[in-house]
Design a protein around this motif. Structure first.
Motif, short mmCIF file in Angstrom:
data_model
loop_
_atom_site.label_atom_id
_atom_site.label_comp_id
_atom_site.label_asym_id
_atom_site.label_seq_id
_atom_site.Cartn_x
_atom_site.Cartn_y
_atom_site.Cartn_z
N ALA A 8 0.83 -1.21 0.00
CA ALA A 8 0.00 0.00 0.00
C ALA A 8 0.86 1.25 0.00
CB ALA A 8 -0.94 0.00 1.21
N ARG A 9 1.92 1.26 0.80
CA ARG A 9 2.82 2.41 0.86
C ARG A 9 3.46 2.68 -0.49
NH1 ARG A 9 8.01 1.20 3.74
NH2 ARG A 9 9.16 1.74 1.88
N LEU A 10 3.94 1.64 -1.14
CA LEU A 10 4.59 1.81 -2.44
C LEU A 10 3.59 2.25 -3.51
CD1 LEU A 10 6.97 -1.30 -2.37
CD2 LEU A 10 7.55 1.11 -1.91
N LEU A 11 2.40 1.68 -3.48
CA LEU A 11 1.37 2.04 -4.47
C LEU A 11 0.97 3.51 -4.33
CD1 LEU A 11 -0.68 1.09 -6.64
CD2 LEU A 11 -2.27 0.74 -4.75
N ILE A 12 0.66 3.94 -3.13
CA ILE A 12 0.24 5.33 -2.91
C ILE A 12 1.41 6.28 -3.16
CG2 ILE A 12 -0.67 6.99 -1.22
CD1 ILE A 12 -2.72 4.96 -2.41
N GLY A 13 2.60 5.87 -2.78
CA GLY A 13 3.78 6.70 -3.05
C GLY A 13 3.97 6.94 -4.54
N VAL A 74 -0.97 9.35 6.51
CA VAL A 74 -2.19 10.05 6.98
C VAL A 74 -2.42 11.30 6.12
CG1 VAL A 74 -3.20 11.35 8.90
CG2 VAL A 74 -2.12 9.12 9.31
N VAL A 75 -1.37 12.05 5.82
CA VAL A 75 -1.50 13.23 4.94
C VAL A 75 -2.04 12.78 3.58
CG1 VAL A 75 -0.22 15.00 3.66
CG2 VAL A 75 0.23 14.64 6.09
N ALA A 76 -1.52 11.69 3.05
CA ALA A 76 -2.01 11.19 1.76
C ALA A 76 -3.50 10.87 1.84
CB ALA A 76 -1.21 9.96 1.33
N ALA A 77 -3.92 10.23 2.92
CA ALA A 77 -5.34 9.88 3.07
C ALA A 77 -6.21 11.13 3.12
CB ALA A 77 -5.54 9.03 4.32
N VAL A 78 -5.76 12.15 3.85
CA VAL A 78 -6.53 13.40 3.96
C VAL A 78 -6.64 14.07 2.58
CG1 VAL A 78 -6.49 15.74 4.93
CG2 VAL A 78 -6.04 13.76 6.39
N VAL A 79 -5.54 14.11 1.85
CA VAL A 79 -5.55 14.72 0.50
C VAL A 79 -6.52 13.95 -0.40
CG1 VAL A 79 -4.15 15.13 -1.57
CG2 VAL A 79 -3.26 15.75 0.68
N LEU A 80 -6.49 12.63 -0.33
CA LEU A 80 -7.38 11.82 -1.18
C LEU A 80 -8.84 12.03 -0.82
CD1 LEU A 80 -5.11 8.69 -1.29
CD2 LEU A 80 -5.90 9.98 -3.30
N VAL A 109 -15.36 14.22 -14.10
CA VAL A 109 -15.71 13.82 -12.74
C VAL A 109 -16.88 12.85 -12.81
CG1 VAL A 109 -14.84 15.92 -11.64
CG2 VAL A 109 -17.21 15.83 -12.38
N SER A 110 -16.87 11.85 -11.94
CA SER A 110 -17.91 10.83 -11.95
C SER A 110 -17.92 10.12 -10.60
CB SER A 110 -17.66 9.80 -13.06
OG SER A 110 -16.48 9.08 -12.79
N ASN A 111 -19.00 9.39 -10.36
CA ASN A 111 -19.06 8.59 -9.14
C ASN A 111 -17.97 7.52 -9.14
OD1 ASN A 111 -21.20 9.80 -7.72
ND2 ASN A 111 -22.67 8.84 -9.09
N ARG A 112 -17.58 7.04 -10.31
CA ARG A 112 -16.51 6.06 -10.41
C ARG A 112 -15.19 6.63 -9.86
NH1 ARG A 112 -12.54 4.99 -13.68
NH2 ARG A 112 -13.10 6.50 -15.26
N LEU A 113 -14.94 7.91 -10.16
CA LEU A 113 -13.72 8.54 -9.64
C LEU A 113 -13.79 8.74 -8.13
CD1 LEU A 113 -12.80 11.17 -12.38
CD2 LEU A 113 -11.83 8.91 -11.98
N VAL A 114 -14.98 9.00 -7.61
CA VAL A 114 -15.14 9.11 -6.15
C VAL A 114 -14.80 7.75 -5.52
CG1 VAL A 114 -16.78 9.49 -4.26
CG2 VAL A 114 -16.87 10.94 -6.30
N LEU A 115 -15.31 6.67 -6.11
CA LEU A 115 -15.03 5.33 -5.57
C LEU A 115 -13.55 4.97 -5.72
CD1 LEU A 115 -18.16 3.35 -6.81
CD2 LEU A 115 -17.62 4.11 -4.48
N ARG A 116 -12.94 5.37 -6.84
CA ARG A 116 -11.51 5.12 -7.04
C ARG A 116 -10.70 5.81 -5.93
NH1 ARG A 116 -8.46 8.02 -11.78
NH2 ARG A 116 -8.63 9.66 -10.22
N ASN A 117 -11.05 7.06 -5.64
CA ASN A 117 -10.34 7.78 -4.58
C ASN A 117 -10.60 7.16 -3.22
OD1 ASN A 117 -9.32 9.46 -6.53
ND2 ASN A 117 -9.67 11.30 -5.34
N ALA A 118 -11.78 6.61 -3.01
CA ALA A 118 -12.06 5.91 -1.75
C ALA A 118 -11.14 4.69 -1.62
CB ALA A 118 -13.53 5.49 -1.68
N TYR A 120 -8.15 4.39 -3.05
CA TYR A 120 -6.81 4.92 -2.78
C TYR A 120 -6.70 5.36 -1.33
CZ TYR A 120 -5.90 5.22 -7.87
OH TYR A 120 -5.71 4.96 -9.19
N THR A 121 -7.76 5.96 -0.80
CA THR A 121 -7.75 6.38 0.60
C THR A 121 -7.60 5.17 1.51
OG1 THR A 121 -9.16 8.28 0.08
CG2 THR A 121 -9.05 7.61 2.39
N ALA A 122 -8.31 4.09 1.19
CA ALA A 122 -8.19 2.86 1.98
C ALA A 122 -6.75 2.35 1.96
CB ALA A 122 -9.15 1.80 1.45
N ALA A 123 -6.09 2.42 0.80
CA ALA A 123 -4.70 1.98 0.71
C ALA A 123 -3.79 2.86 1.57
CB ALA A 123 -4.23 1.98 -0.74
#
Length: 189
Positions: A8-13, A74-80, A109-118, A120-123
């Protein structure tokens, strides 16, 4: 769980580093995209458009290098979450605008992008909750010593990169095929 935290760290990084660098290539275009969201007061648009890509590059680099893993994740999650909120607001407004998401900025922008960011936030949350000191320069407080060998950690890194590449190629192929079908339907008329 250390495998999952490292992945998860490497993916989000990598995501943050590539997205931020992409935005830095054309700051005036990114500024227009930030303004187009219509969620910030006008006085904050330019400073946000200048600071956000730099923040993304720094966060991405720190996660990839394993520096202060928990607070940076945590900063990454807040930004996402903020990104998802801006997208969601504009979906609710029924606006058809580009997402300004980095390397795929022309997506609407779409609901799909909201879910994608969710996702990424989980990661990012996984990287913060189960941090891995493997392949880390300065993991920071609260990160236990790694139980992974260097070979195991490099294996996780390669597997994460391969999985991400497969997903990206698969999504591009799906989009390409959809465009081909649309073009064929136009010519069939």
């Amino acid at each position: 769980m250390e495998y999952l935290g490292l992945s998860a760290r490497l993916l989000i990084g990598a995501l943050f580093l590539v997205a931020g660098a992409s935005k830095l290539r054309d700051l005036s275009q990114f500024r227009a995209e930030v303004a187009n969201y219509q969620v910030l007061p006008a006085v904050l648009v330019t400073p946000t458009a200048r600071a956000l890509p730099v923040l993304e590059v720094v966060v991405g680099a720190m996660l990839l290098l394993g520096v202060l893993i928990v607070p940076v994740a945590v900063v990454a999650a807040v930004v996402l979450v903020a990104f998802a909120g801006g997208i969601w607001i504009n979906v609710q407004r029924e606006r058809r605008i580009g997402c300004g998401c980095g390397f795929r900025r022309r997506q609407e922008v779409s609901n799909r992008l909201v879910l994608r960011n969710a996702g990424y936030t989980a990661a990012a949350v996984v990287a913060a909750v189960w941090p891995s000191a493997a392949l880390a320069l300065a993991p920071g407080p609260g990160v236990p010593a790694s139980t992974l060998t260097v070979a195991d950690a490099l294996g996780v890194a390669v597997a994460t990169a391969a999985a991400a590449a497969i997903v990206v190629v698969g999504l591009d192929a799906r989009r390409f095929l959809a465009q081909q079908r649309a073009s064929a339907a136009v010519y069939a008329r």
